[in-house]
Motif scaffolding. Structure first.
Motif, PDB file in Angstrom:
ATOM      1  N   PRO B  14     -25.407  38.289  -7.222  1.00 18.86           N
ATOM      2  CA  PRO B  14     -25.543  37.065  -8.018  1.00 18.86           C
ATOM      3  C   PRO B  14     -26.665  37.157  -9.040  1.00 18.86           C
ATOM      4  O   PRO B  14     -26.514  36.677 -10.178  1.00 18.86           O
ATOM      5  CB  PRO B  14     -25.866  35.987  -6.971  1.00 18.86           C
ATOM      6  N   VAL B  15     -27.779  37.790  -8.667  1.00 12.45           N
ATOM      7  CA  VAL B  15     -28.902  37.919  -9.602  1.00 12.45           C
ATOM      8  C   VAL B  15     -28.488  38.772 -10.795  1.00 12.45           C
ATOM      9  O   VAL B  15     -28.771  38.437 -11.947  1.00 12.45           O
ATOM     10  CB  VAL B  15     -30.131  38.528  -8.888  1.00 12.45           C
ATOM     11  N   VAL B  16     -27.757  39.867 -10.514  1.00 11.35           N
ATOM     12  CA  VAL B  16     -27.295  40.728 -11.596  1.00 11.35           C
ATOM     13  C   VAL B  16     -26.394  39.940 -12.553  1.00 11.35           C
ATOM     14  O   VAL B  16     -26.540  40.019 -13.772  1.00 11.35           O
ATOM     15  CB  VAL B  16     -26.552  41.958 -11.023  1.00 11.35           C
ATOM     16  N   LEU B  17     -25.492  39.130 -11.990  1.00 10.63           N
ATOM     17  CA  LEU B  17     -24.600  38.326 -12.829  1.00 10.63           C
ATOM     18  C   LEU B  17     -25.383  37.310 -13.660  1.00 10.63           C
ATOM     19  O   LEU B  17     -25.143  37.144 -14.852  1.00 10.63           O
ATOM     20  CB  LEU B  17     -23.571  37.598 -11.963  1.00 10.63           C
ATOM     21  N   LEU B  18     -26.364  36.647 -13.016  1.00 12.42           N
ATOM     22  CA  LEU B  18     -27.175  35.663 -13.732  1.00 12.42           C
ATOM     23  C   LEU B  18     -27.988  36.328 -14.841  1.00 12.42           C
ATOM     24  O   LEU B  18     -28.138  35.779 -15.931  1.00 12.42           O
ATOM     25  CB  LEU B  18     -28.102  34.926 -12.756  1.00 12.42           C
ATOM     26  N   VAL B  19     -28.489  37.535 -14.541  1.00 13.01           N
ATOM     27  CA  VAL B  19     -29.254  38.270 -15.550  1.00 13.01           C
ATOM     28  C   VAL B  19     -28.349  38.619 -16.730  1.00 13.01           C
ATOM     29  O   VAL B  19     -28.727  38.448 -17.895  1.00 13.01           O
ATOM     30  CB  VAL B  19     -29.874  39.535 -14.924  1.00 13.01           C
ATOM     31  N   ALA B  20     -27.124  39.074 -16.423  1.00 15.35           N
ATOM     32  CA  ALA B  20     -26.170  39.398 -17.489  1.00 15.35           C
ATOM     33  C   ALA B  20     -25.889  38.158 -18.331  1.00 15.35           C
ATOM     34  O   ALA B  20     -25.864  38.210 -19.567  1.00 15.35           O
ATOM     35  CB  ALA B  20     -24.874  39.936 -16.882  1.00 15.35           C
ATOM     36  N   LEU B  21     -25.728  37.015 -17.658  1.00 14.60           N
ATOM     37  CA  LEU B  21     -25.494  35.756 -18.370  1.00 14.60           C
ATOM     38  C   LEU B  21     -26.686  35.422 -19.261  1.00 14.60           C
ATOM     39  O   LEU B  21     -26.519  35.000 -20.413  1.00 14.60           O
ATOM     40  CB  LEU B  21     -25.249  34.629 -17.351  1.00 14.60           C
ATOM     41  N   GLY B  22     -27.889  35.646 -18.735  1.00 15.75           N
ATOM     42  CA  GLY B  22     -29.106  35.365 -19.500  1.00 15.75           C
ATOM     43  C   GLY B  22     -29.171  36.196 -20.770  1.00 15.75           C
ATOM     44  O   GLY B  22     -29.453  35.681 -21.856  1.00 15.75           O
ATOM     45  N   ILE B  23     -28.867  37.504 -20.635  1.00 15.86           N
ATOM     46  CA  ILE B  23     -28.933  38.379 -21.811  1.00 15.86           C
ATOM     47  C   ILE B  23     -27.842  37.992 -22.810  1.00 15.86           C
ATOM     48  O   ILE B  23     -28.076  37.933 -24.013  1.00 15.86           O
ATOM     49  CB  ILE B  23     -28.806  39.855 -21.385  1.00 15.86           C
ATOM     50  N   PHE B  24     -26.644  37.673 -22.286  1.00 19.50           N
ATOM     51  CA  PHE B  24     -25.544  37.231 -23.140  1.00 19.50           C
ATOM     52  C   PHE B  24     -25.957  35.979 -23.925  1.00 19.50           C
ATOM     53  O   PHE B  24     -25.741  35.883 -25.141  1.00 19.50           O
ATOM     54  CB  PHE B  24     -24.308  36.950 -22.281  1.00 19.50           C
ATOM     55  N   ALA B  25     -26.610  35.042 -23.214  1.00 21.85           N
ATOM     56  CA  ALA B  25     -27.036  33.805 -23.859  1.00 21.85           C
ATOM     57  C   ALA B  25     -28.056  34.097 -24.959  1.00 21.85           C
ATOM     58  O   ALA B  25     -27.988  33.514 -26.048  1.00 21.85           O
ATOM     59  CB  ALA B  25     -27.633  32.857 -22.819  1.00 21.85           C
ATOM     60  N   LEU B  26     -28.979  35.023 -24.686  1.00 25.21           N
ATOM     61  CA  LEU B  26     -29.992  35.384 -25.685  1.00 25.21           C
ATOM     62  C   LEU B  26     -29.332  35.886 -26.965  1.00 25.21           C
ATOM     63  O   LEU B  26     -29.663  35.460 -28.067  1.00 25.21           O
ATOM     64  CB  LEU B  26     -30.875  36.507 -25.132  1.00 25.21           C
ATOM     65  N   VAL B  27     -28.375  36.834 -26.773  1.00 22.89           N
ATOM     66  CA  VAL B  27     -27.712  37.424 -27.935  1.00 22.89           C
ATOM     67  C   VAL B  27     -26.932  36.354 -28.689  1.00 22.89           C
ATOM     68  O   VAL B  27     -26.937  36.300 -29.916  1.00 22.89           O
ATOM     69  CB  VAL B  27     -26.771  38.568 -27.494  1.00 22.89           C
ATOM     70  N   ARG B  28     -26.230  35.463 -27.925  1.00 20.66           N
ATOM     71  CA  ARG B  28     -25.397  34.437 -28.539  1.00 20.66           C
ATOM     72  C   ARG B  28     -26.221  33.398 -29.282  1.00 20.66           C
ATOM     73  O   ARG B  28     -25.840  32.935 -30.360  1.00 20.66           O
ATOM     74  CB  ARG B  28     -24.576  33.711 -27.451  1.00 20.66           C
ATOM     75  N   LEU B  62     -16.540  31.570 -23.158  1.00 15.92           N
ATOM     76  CA  LEU B  62     -16.243  32.141 -21.839  1.00 15.92           C
ATOM     77  C   LEU B  62     -15.496  33.462 -21.955  1.00 15.92           C
ATOM     78  O   LEU B  62     -15.771  34.418 -21.242  1.00 15.92           O
ATOM     79  CB  LEU B  62     -15.404  31.154 -21.017  1.00 15.92           C
ATOM     80  N   VAL B  63     -14.557  33.520 -22.917  1.00 18.47           N
ATOM     81  CA  VAL B  63     -13.810  34.759 -23.140  1.00 18.47           C
ATOM     82  C   VAL B  63     -14.753  35.850 -23.615  1.00 18.47           C
ATOM     83  O   VAL B  63     -14.689  36.994 -23.168  1.00 18.47           O
ATOM     84  CB  VAL B  63     -12.685  34.513 -24.176  1.00 18.47           C
ATOM     85  N   GLN B  64     -15.663  35.460 -24.509  1.00 22.77           N
ATOM     86  CA  GLN B  64     -16.636  36.430 -25.008  1.00 22.77           C
ATOM     87  C   GLN B  64     -17.497  36.972 -23.870  1.00 22.77           C
ATOM     88  O   GLN B  64     -17.815  38.160 -23.822  1.00 22.77           O
ATOM     89  CB  GLN B  64     -17.538  35.778 -26.048  1.00 22.77           C
ATOM     90  N   PHE B  65     -17.885  36.071 -22.949  1.00 22.87           N
ATOM     91  CA  PHE B  65     -18.709  36.505 -21.818  1.00 22.87           C
ATOM     92  C   PHE B  65     -17.930  37.473 -20.944  1.00 22.87           C
ATOM     93  O   PHE B  65     -18.482  38.453 -20.439  1.00 22.87           O
ATOM     94  CB  PHE B  65     -19.181  35.289 -21.013  1.00 22.87           C
ATOM     95  N   PHE B  66     -16.624  37.219 -20.808  1.00 25.00           N
ATOM     96  CA  PHE B  66     -15.787  38.119 -20.025  1.00 25.00           C
ATOM     97  C   PHE B  66     -15.755  39.511 -20.672  1.00 25.00           C
ATOM     98  O   PHE B  66     -15.918  40.522 -20.004  1.00 25.00           O
ATOM     99  CB  PHE B  66     -14.375  37.528 -19.898  1.00 25.00           C
ATOM    100  N   TYR B  67     -15.558  39.552 -22.004  1.00 21.69           N
ATOM    101  CA  TYR B  67     -15.595  40.835 -22.728  1.00 21.69           C
ATOM    102  C   TYR B  67     -16.925  41.539 -22.484  1.00 21.69           C
ATOM    103  O   TYR B  67     -16.989  42.741 -22.235  1.00 21.69           O
ATOM    104  CB  TYR B  67     -15.444  40.611 -24.240  1.00 21.69           C
ATOM    105  N   PHE B  68     -18.004  40.741 -22.584  1.00 13.50           N
ATOM    106  CA  PHE B  68     -19.349  41.265 -22.415  1.00 13.50           C
ATOM    107  C   PHE B  68     -19.488  41.939 -21.045  1.00 13.50           C
ATOM    108  O   PHE B  68     -19.985  43.055 -20.921  1.00 13.50           O
ATOM    109  CB  PHE B  68     -20.338  40.101 -22.562  1.00 13.50           C
TER     110      PHE B  68
END
Lengths: 279, 336
Positions: B14-28, B62-68
């Motif tokens: 879960p932490v890895v997923l949240l971290v990935a979400l965090g980085i995705f959010a930063l870029v977005r 959400l689709v973009q996050f899936f690609y990411f």
């Protein structure tokens, strides 16, 4: 007796280090007599106490007054680190106290968020934020705060968890005190002492991180002189002008050393047993 | 035991997923998207729209996050704007230099700090103990890049003893096998190159080690003091064993667990702390690559490096946890 002397020594050295930087920040500009960005190429790379031009701490490769630039560096570092400490303290203590006091599912959710922020290597998250959002004063403060509220949060949560089962808290709740009221009157006042100690150490790491970011060119805009930025600019001239390598670093070092010693001293004051064990 | 390992590894998901979400959010959330950054000066709105469609930037978030995430799972971070090469390849080329630097720095730090910590614990309250805590506070208070610049000034500049930048001189022929200069040179029997590699790594590694010596010494010291208060040590002393025997056979073996843990946790800090040190010494690792990516606004490369550093950091923390269980029999029994 010996332990007592050692403690006093920490306090005195800490006050002297930090005090000298605060004096520099407040009065350095008066002594310097030059603008920090005023260039005078005739007096470039003038050594400290040099005979010409009246530059007390010498000049850099563009003939800018090092004392005036050091003063600006002290102000920037203290202002940024101070804001980071206050901001992260408020966020961390509030979130931590709330998390510990509420406990249960909401506590677990909050702690997952905390864990996520903590999973980034130190400084890297700050670099990433500044890389994506561009360097500015506000962004530097946000980037440095984003991980620094967590130590406050952890301590506040642990203490709140412990406090919530105390009788006087239960009494306050039974008498009709809401969450906000109980937090404000019974939990938060108990967290103040540890928050101040964490704040001192946080300020030390914030100054180190701010100067690293400035060194990498990710700090405040280059028109504002910073210690880290001065070290980065002066790097190519250090063999001809040692003061460009020594002085800005000394500023950072004295500030951080002073804060660390005062933090140690305060912690020992609160917990004399730990001081004697020195552990 | 196995269950514990599995639990710890799965617990990180879960932490890895949240971290990935965090980085995705930063870029977005960053101002300006990849299309407007990359497009030619005279690109029209239609060109931009076509580029966005090509990279899926016009899809729902959400689709973009899936690609990411799928790209992440395939270790595909795109192509660097600046180097015109796959980001993964660039990171792979630079990673060995960073690991080599971190490992040597850790060895230097541990070689100085552990004996210092043990010695100060055994002579608690003496002048040596005072000196130890002085070294500790000085070490954590000095910014690493300043120490690095001072070392360059004195050791390379004034004394001319060691080189101040790079891994090996550019004209030295060394065939790349593992990517680690010190290992490759030995495998190829090039003792001279090995020596040059050591000379180059010494200053940056010492700089990086400097800040850790204090921390490792402090932890080693309190670990030894803690163990010294345990009953089995008291028993050993009461049995009439010599002090040296008590220290060697009872105290030190039991103090190794916390010491190894803190050294392992420091390895992660080291890797990120090396960013600034690599810049000071022009060390061709991940840190100086990040620096050039950030200064040239190379978004795919920056994102890729940030993700790599973070995931290395998380994996190291999990690994240290597992090692902790392996070397401490009490934890092993408790969890089985």
């Amino acid at each position: 007796m010996q332990a007592w002397r050692f403690l006093e020594l920490k306090f005195i050295v800490g006050v002297v280090c930090l005090g000298s930087i605060i004096v520099l920040a407040l009065f350095g500009g008066l002594v310097a007599g030059h603008d920090p960005n005023e260039q005078n190429l005739l007096f470039a790379l003038e050594p400290p106490f040099g005979p010409e031009g009246g530059y007390l701490l010498g000049t850099d490769h563009l003939g800018r007054d090092l004392l005036a630039r050091m003063t600006s560096g002290a102000r920037v570092s203290l202002a940024i680190a101070g804001s980071v400490v206050v901001l992260s303290g408020v966020v961390g203590v509030l979130v931590g106290a709330l998390s510990g006091y509420l406990s249960g599912t909401r506590d677990i959710l909050i702690q997952k968020v905390v864990e996520t922020f903590w999973a980034f290597p130190p400084i890297l998250l700050a670099i990433a934020i500044l890389a994506f959002f561009g360097p500015s004063l506000t962004n530097v403060i946000i980037a440095l705060t984003i991980q620094r509220w967590i130590p406050y949060c952890r301590i506040a949560r642990a203490q709140a968890l412990m406090l919530r089962s105390r009788e006087y808290i239960s009494a306050a709740k039974i008498m009709g005190g809401g969450t906000v009221w109980v937090l404000r009157h019974h939990i938060l006042p108990n967290l103040l002492a540890s928050a101040i100690i964490i704040g001192t150490f946080t300020m030390a790491t914030a100054i180190l991180a701010e100067s690293s970011l400035s060194f990498l060119g990710l700090g405040v805009p280059p028109s504002v002189p910073t210690w880290g930025g001065m070290l980065a600019e002066g790097r190519s001239y250090i063999t001809r002008a040692w003061w460009l390598a020594v002085l800005p670093g000394l500023g950072i070092f004295l500030t951080v050393l002073g804060l660390n010693l005062l933090g140690d001293w305060m912690r020992d004051q609160l917990d004399p047993k730990a001081a004697l064990n020195l552990s | 035991m196995l269950r514990h390992i599995a639990g710890r590894v799965l617990g990180a998901v879960p932490v890895v997923l949240l971290v990935a979400l965090g980085i995705f959010a930063l870029v977005r959330l960053a101002p300006g998207d990849a299309a407007s950054t990359l497009a030619a000066e005279d690109a029209t709105e239609a060109d931009l729209a076509r580029m966005r469609a090509q990279w899926g930037l016009d899809q729902p978030v959400l689709v973009q996050f899936f690609y990411f995430l799928t790209n992440l799972a395939r270790l595909d971070f795109g192509t660097s704007y600046r180097y015109h090469a796959p980001v993964t390849e660039l990171i792979g080329q630079r990673l060995p230099a960073t690991i080599e630097l971190a490992v040597i720095a850790l060895l230097i730090a541990a070689a100085i700090a552990v004996p210092l910590g043990v010695a100060t614990a055994l002579r608690k309250g003496s002048w040596l103990d005072g000196l130890g805590s002085l070294v500790a506070v000085l070490g954590v208070s000095a910014p690493s890049f300043w120490i690095g610049i001072l070392l360059v000034l004195f050791v390379s500049g004034y004394l001319n003893l060691l080189p101040s930048s790079g891994r090996i001189p550019l004209d030295v022929p060394l065939r790349e096998m593992t990517g680690f200069v010190l290992i490759d040179s030995l495998l190829q029997g090039q003792v001279g190159v090995f020596r040059q590699g050591l000379e180059h790594i010494l200053l940056p590694a010492t700089t990086l080690a400097f800040g850790m010596i204090g921390i490792i010494a402090r932890i080693s010291r309190s670990a030894v003091i803690d163990v010294g208060q345990e009953e089995f040590v008291v028993t050993a002393v009461a049995k009439g064993l010599k002090r040296r025997e008590v220290v060697r056979n009872h105290l030190l073996p039991n103090a190794t667990v916390p010491i190894i843990t803190i050294i392992g946790l420091e390895l992660g800090t080291l890797i990120s702390g090396s960013i600034v040190v690599e810049v000071v010494f022009s060390w061709p690792g991940l840190g100086s690559l990040l620096y050039s990516a950030v200064t040239s606004r190379d978004i795919p490369l920056t994102t890729g490096i940030v993700i790599s550093y973070t995931f290395i950091f998380i994996s190291l923390n999990v690994l240290v946890d597992l090692v902790y269980v392996l070397i401490d029999p009490r934890l092993r029994v408790g969890r089985a």
